[in-house]
Design an enzyme around this catalytic site. Structure first.
Site, PDB file in Angstrom:
ATOM      1  CB  CYS A 360      44.045  16.834  25.038  1.00  0.00           C
ATOM      2  SG  CYS A 360      45.424  15.703  25.025  1.00  0.00           S
ATOM      3  CE1 TYR A 390      42.213  32.941  45.049  1.00  0.00           C
ATOM      4  CE2 TYR A 390      43.518  34.861  44.465  1.00  0.00           C
ATOM      5  CZ  TYR A 390      42.566  34.257  45.258  1.00  0.00           C
ATOM      6  OH  TYR A 390      41.973  34.962  46.281  1.00  0.00           O
TER       7      TYR A 390
HETATM    8  C1  LIG Z   1      38.640  35.721  47.269  1.00  0.00           C
HETATM    9  C2  LIG Z   1      38.228  36.348  48.521  1.00  0.00           C
HETATM   10  C3  LIG Z   1      39.159  37.045  49.288  1.00  0.00           C
HETATM   11  C4  LIG Z   1      40.586  37.248  48.856  1.00  0.00           C
HETATM   12  O1  LIG Z   1      40.660  38.058  47.745  1.00  0.00           O
HETATM   13  P1  LIG Z   1      42.091  38.483  47.167  1.00  0.00           P
HETATM   14  O2  LIG Z   1      41.750  39.180  45.898  1.00  0.00           O
HETATM   15  O3  LIG Z   1      42.874  37.254  46.950  1.00  0.00           O
HETATM   16  O4  LIG Z   1      42.729  39.389  48.175  1.00  0.00           O
HETATM   17  C5  LIG Z   1      38.736  37.570  50.492  1.00  0.00           C
HETATM   18  N1  LIG Z   1      37.463  37.431  50.914  1.00  0.00           N
HETATM   19  C6  LIG Z   1      36.536  36.765  50.193  1.00  0.00           C
HETATM   20  C7  LIG Z   1      35.164  36.648  50.721  1.00  0.00           C
HETATM   21  C8  LIG Z   1      36.877  36.219  48.973  1.00  0.00           C
HETATM   22  O5  LIG Z   1      35.951  35.579  48.269  1.00  0.00           O
END
Ligand SMILES: *Cc1c(COP(=O)(O)O)cnc(C)c1O
Length: 431
Positions: A360, A390
């Site tokens: 919604c 994600y």
């Molecule tokens: C999100 C994140 C990752 C992974 O990033 P990707 O874009 O999924 O490869 C690695 N290290 C830190 C500290 C993050 O916040």
């Protein structure tokens, strides 16, 4: 096709990892997360091989668990020999419950609570990546109370803009992560850490952002970090034993996206780091990277069933499906692009639809303006590609919708790695 694990059978129906998507949808129900286990392993192998070639045994890729965190992922990481990065008690607990060893868990996060830190040390995580000065005191106090020396890395903000979406840009000076170099705070952060005897300061960490395609982002990061390492060595005699440059390589969500040649990029990064360390007369640090998205994104696909078609003549056609922002909030959050395919058939005549969810919220759109067969109708299956990262990990129970199951595809078979959430599960914590 977008990725070589997505194909069409002779009858036009969609296959993922060589298996019929409509058949899987009928068997397991929709919405449904499919994961190609062999692709996850191949992506790990790509990093492990590139690291071995460039650094021998002096490097380790850490899987960033936040991209997709459930037990089977950690079983895969354990069997592949990958390190793991965790951001919460929940991620650490999931990893250890799956038999993943605590020694190669690196514990991250900008807002770790005292309870998190206590838990992490209780279970013996290998390394805590300390985000800020206050956390330094907390980790030090907990280590001292336990009579141990905790290995830590210190998170530094190098001040790099990776030319990416602002919402996922974490390397510039005024972000909420880490301690900035530019203001002189990073130097004092290291000094403060070195004065705490309960901490074994192994080295430095940084992470400039996600969806990085620019060729030299990591090289520019390393320029700054090696400069800082040289300064720390000259002024404090501190030798950086480990250097973690974070994650972030981009993946292809649509045909227009570039393909990052990750092994070639890693080789170039290694050459650059070795040259800079030699010039600065510093020993080459043990090298770490934290890939998340590039390990799991193209190993995932989400399958939906069309509930309704809504045509507003002169304006829009909606294909409304049985999932939405609850299982994939990324278009709502970032305007993320996805490739959307009809899973049952191909058609010569197509029409443009907004693929909408069932929540919604008028903003509950999975993807606007996608071309689907003009005769797409209720009961048809629709696939959204590249949803391995994600999606499950960001899923919610908004509108009290249960989260979809995760079904793993492996060796021509399929098994459930995460069950579908039932209405009873959703009520399980209500008193
Ligand atoms: C999100 C994140 C990752 C992974 O990033 P990707 O874009 O999924 O490869 C690695 N290290 C830190 C500290 C993050 O916040």
């Amino acid at each position: 096709m977008l990725s070589d694990n997505i194909t069409r059978a002779p009858d036009g129906s969609l296959c993922f990892a060589g298996q019929s998507v409509p058949v899987l949808a009928k068997k397991h129900g929709t919405p449904l997360y499919l994961m190609d286990e062999e692709r996850i392993r191949a992506n790990c192998r790509m990093y492990l091989d590139a690291f071995r070639k460039a650094f021998g045994d002096r490097a380790l890729p850490l899987y960033a668990g936040k991209a997709a965190s459930f037990k089977q992922m950690y079983r895969i990481m354990a069997s592949m020999g990958m390190g793991v990065e965790a951001v919460s008690m929940g991620e650490i607990y999931t990893a250890l419950s799956a038999g993943y060893p605590a020694e190669t868990v690196y514990f991250h996060g900008d807002g770790k609570t005292e309870a998190d830190i206590r838990f992490a040390m209780e279970v013996g995580v290998g390394c805590v990546i300390v985000d800020n000065e206050h956390e330094l005191e907390l980790v030090s106090a907990e280590a001292a109370a336990r009579g141990l020396r905790q290995k830590v890395l210190l998170r530094i903000t190098p001040g790099i803009d990776p030319h990416t979406y602002e919402a996922v840009n974490t390397g510039t000076v005024d972000v909420k992560f880490g301690v900035p170099l530019e203001t002189g705070q990073a130097f004092r952060f290291v000094q403060q850490a070195l004065a705490l005897p309960a901490l074994d300061v192994a080295g430095l960490h940084c992470h400039v952002g996600s969806m990085v395609f620019d060729e030299d982002v990591f090289e520019r990061t390393i320029d700054i970090m090696v400069g800082f390492m040289a300064c720390l060595y000259r002024t404090l005699g501190f030798v950086t034993r480990e250097l973690d440059v974070g994650g972030g390589y981009g993946v292809r969500y649509t045909e227009e996206d570039k393909q990052a040649d990750i092994p070639a990029r890693i080789a170039a990064v290694a050459t650059h780091l070795k040259r800079l360390c030699t010039e600065a007369e510093l020993p080459l640090p043990f090298f770490l990277m934290e890939p998340g998205r590039s390990i799991v994104a193209d190993a995932g696909m989400t399958v939906y069933t069309v509930s309704t078609i809504k045509h507003i003549p002169g304006f829009k056609r909606y294909a409304i499906v049985d999932g939405g922002m609850g299982d994939n909030p990324r278009y709502c959050l970032y305007g993320s692009k996805y490739t959307v395919l009809h899973a049952d058939r191909e058609a010569d005549e197509t029409a443009v639809f907004d693929l909408a969810g069932r929540c919604c919220e008028s903003g509950d759109i999975l993807q606007p303006a996608v071309a689907l067969p003009a005769d797409t109708c209720p009961g048809d299956h629709i696939a959204v590609c590249t949803t391995g990262a994600y999606n499950y990990s960001m899923a919610s129970n908004y509108n009290r919708l249960g989260r979809p199951p995760v079904v793993m595809l492996r060796d021509g078979g399929a098994f459930t790695a995460v069950l579908r959430e039932s209405v009873e599960d959703i009520c399980a914590l209500d008193l």
